[in-house]
Design a protein around this motif. Sequence first.
Motif, PDB file in Angstrom:
ATOM      1  N   GLU A  97      -0.416  38.161   8.775  1.00 16.83           N
ATOM      2  CA  GLU A  97      -1.116  38.110  10.057  1.00 16.83           C
ATOM      3  C   GLU A  97      -2.090  36.937  10.151  1.00 16.83           C
ATOM      4  N   MET A  98      -2.110  36.079   9.146  1.00 14.02           N
ATOM      5  CA  MET A  98      -3.115  35.017   9.065  1.00 14.02           C
ATOM      6  C   MET A  98      -3.042  34.054  10.248  1.00 14.02           C
ATOM      7  N   ASP A  99      -1.840  33.669  10.639  1.00 15.07           N
ATOM      8  CA  ASP A  99      -1.657  32.894  11.859  1.00 15.07           C
ATOM      9  C   ASP A  99      -0.241  33.164  12.376  1.00 15.07           C
ATOM     10  N   PRO A 100       0.096  32.733  13.580  1.00 18.98           N
ATOM     11  CA  PRO A 100       1.379  33.115  14.186  1.00 18.98           C
ATOM     12  C   PRO A 100       2.614  32.675  13.402  1.00 18.98           C
ATOM     13  N   GLU A 101       2.510  31.614  12.618  1.00 19.77           N
ATOM     14  CA  GLU A 101       3.672  31.107  11.885  1.00 19.77           C
ATOM     15  C   GLU A 101       3.819  31.706  10.488  1.00 19.77           C
ATOM     16  N   GLN A 102       2.839  32.505  10.056  1.00 21.59           N
ATOM     17  CA  GLN A 102       2.838  32.902   8.649  1.00 21.59           C
ATOM     18  C   GLN A 102       3.982  33.847   8.279  1.00 21.59           C
ATOM     19  N   LEU A 125     -11.306  37.713   8.772  1.00 20.95           N
ATOM     20  CA  LEU A 125     -12.425  37.559   9.705  1.00 20.95           C
ATOM     21  C   LEU A 125     -12.699  36.099  10.051  1.00 20.95           C
ATOM     22  N   ILE A 126     -12.586  35.215   9.064  1.00 20.19           N
ATOM     23  CA  ILE A 126     -13.021  33.828   9.225  1.00 20.19           C
ATOM     24  C   ILE A 126     -11.984  32.962   9.935  1.00 20.19           C
ATOM     25  N   ARG A 127     -10.741  33.046   9.502  1.00 18.21           N
ATOM     26  CA  ARG A 127      -9.726  32.100   9.986  1.00 18.21           C
ATOM     27  C   ARG A 127      -9.529  32.149  11.509  1.00 18.21           C
ATOM     28  N   PRO A 128      -9.483  33.321  12.136  1.00 18.23           N
ATOM     29  CA  PRO A 128      -9.327  33.320  13.599  1.00 18.23           C
ATOM     30  C   PRO A 128     -10.455  32.581  14.317  1.00 18.23           C
ATOM     31  N   LEU A 129     -11.667  32.657  13.787  1.00 16.13           N
ATOM     32  CA  LEU A 129     -12.792  31.960  14.420  1.00 16.13           C
ATOM     33  C   LEU A 129     -12.707  30.457  14.198  1.00 16.13           C
ATOM     34  N   ARG A 130     -12.181  30.060  13.036  1.00  5.99           N
ATOM     35  CA  ARG A 130     -11.949  28.629  12.811  1.00  5.99           C
ATOM     36  C   ARG A 130     -10.871  28.115  13.772  1.00  5.99           C
ATOM     37  N   MET A 131      -9.793  28.868  13.923  1.00  6.52           N
ATOM     38  CA  MET A 131      -8.695  28.426  14.780  1.00  6.52           C
ATOM     39  C   MET A 131      -9.094  28.416  16.249  1.00  6.52           C
ATOM     40  N   ALA A 132     -10.044  29.283  16.619  1.00  5.88           N
ATOM     41  CA  ALA A 132     -10.514  29.341  18.001  1.00  5.88           C
ATOM     42  C   ALA A 132     -11.606  28.314  18.284  1.00  5.88           C
ATOM     43  N   GLY A 133     -12.048  27.580  17.260  1.00  9.82           N
ATOM     44  CA  GLY A 133     -13.084  26.566  17.454  1.00  9.82           C
ATOM     45  C   GLY A 133     -14.493  27.123  17.532  1.00  9.82           C
ATOM     46  N   LEU A 134     -14.689  28.377  17.121  1.00  9.72           N
ATOM     47  CA  LEU A 134     -16.015  28.982  17.182  1.00  9.72           C
ATOM     48  C   LEU A 134     -16.817  28.780  15.907  1.00  9.72           C
ATOM     49  N   GLN A 189     -11.912  29.669   0.664  1.00  9.91           N
ATOM     50  CA  GLN A 189     -12.216  28.375   1.255  1.00  9.91           C
ATOM     51  C   GLN A 189     -10.966  27.720   1.826  1.00  9.91           C
ATOM     52  N   THR A 190      -9.882  27.706   1.051  1.00  9.18           N
ATOM     53  CA  THR A 190      -8.656  27.023   1.478  1.00  9.18           C
ATOM     54  C   THR A 190      -8.053  27.677   2.711  1.00  9.18           C
ATOM     55  N   HIS A 191      -7.818  28.981   2.646  1.00  7.78           N
ATOM     56  CA  HIS A 191      -7.131  29.665   3.742  1.00  7.78           C
ATOM     57  C   HIS A 191      -8.090  30.093   4.853  1.00  7.78           C
ATOM     58  N   GLY A 192      -9.392  30.027   4.568  1.00  5.81           N
ATOM     59  CA  GLY A 192     -10.387  30.207   5.623  1.00  5.81           C
ATOM     60  C   GLY A 192     -10.650  28.927   6.387  1.00  5.81           C
ATOM     61  N   HIS A 238      -6.223  36.956  18.387  1.00 10.13           N
ATOM     62  CA  HIS A 238      -5.505  36.510  17.193  1.00 10.13           C
ATOM     63  C   HIS A 238      -4.575  37.599  16.653  1.00 10.13           C
ATOM     64  N   TYR A 239      -5.028  38.841  16.688  1.00 10.32           N
ATOM     65  CA  TYR A 239      -4.256  39.945  16.108  1.00 10.32           C
ATOM     66  C   TYR A 239      -3.547  40.801  17.156  1.00 10.32           C
TER      67      TYR A 239
END
Length: 310
Positions: A97-102, A125-134, A189-192, A238-239
Amino acid sequence: MRPKIFIDGEHGTTGLQIRTRMAGRTDVELLSIPEAERRNAALREDMLNGADVAILCLPDDAAKEAVAMVAGNNSVRLIDTSTAHRVHPDWAYGFAEMDPEQRGRIAGARCVANPGCYPTGAIGLIRPLRMAGLLPEDYPVTVNAVSGYTGGGKQMIAQMEDAAHPEHIDAPHFLYGLTLKHKHVPEMQTHGLLSRTPLFSPSVGRFPQGMIVQVPLHLADLSGNASLGTIHAALADHYAGQDVVEVVALKDSAQLARIDAVELADTDRMKLFVFGTAGAAHVNLVALLDNLGKGASGAAVQNMDLMLNG
């Protein structure tokens, strides 16, 4: 012909949980080494090379050894539950569920690195906010978490449950990873998608299974007019449509007086919460999961099914 599945390390905590989840399944054939033969290197190598999917439930060095045993056999696909390959560029990260292509990456991969239990909550928790630019990539992220003691494997289970154990632990709760060098930090860090190393403070409670992961944020240091509502909306978007990860509605979160770490024990689900007050300067993001469910064995079975069925 049914695909052959070999759990290398099936007698450990994660391996036993995977076997439990697969009990009664008739769509796959489980290959197994009797416990008395688990140190038989030749038999182990035969099992690894005879599998369609090998699930490695091993310490890092033993997992690398297993990978080497099938290096020339491209018919064997691998799921590694250790830390060894979680930031390796040639391995798909097994958080569907990490991103749409995963999901597609996992389904098409030969090698999948199963996420750690703590990082599943933190990255969730972190990755969706990074992808959304927040969330800026250099935000000073802190991750505070408590896990059930089964996350420490058979040794910690014995320490917690056996009063006669020479290293018995009788504390109801303890903090560890005090040097801030926990092995899960690189994948957070990497996947976040963070450029700055997160500060991670893990702890263990006197309960077998369950986990709470917290990521508190200062809204003034975020981007894009971040607020309680926009952060929740980013997670919910995101989810959307997922059946494993649930973003709890703000109105439902606001009615809670506490979060119990064991709520999702013995399940393969994860719940995400956004706590705070409208107009306040801070929010607290919380992930609730089973450290052996979505945080380990449940994720491994989910990844296996994706690899077999797409």
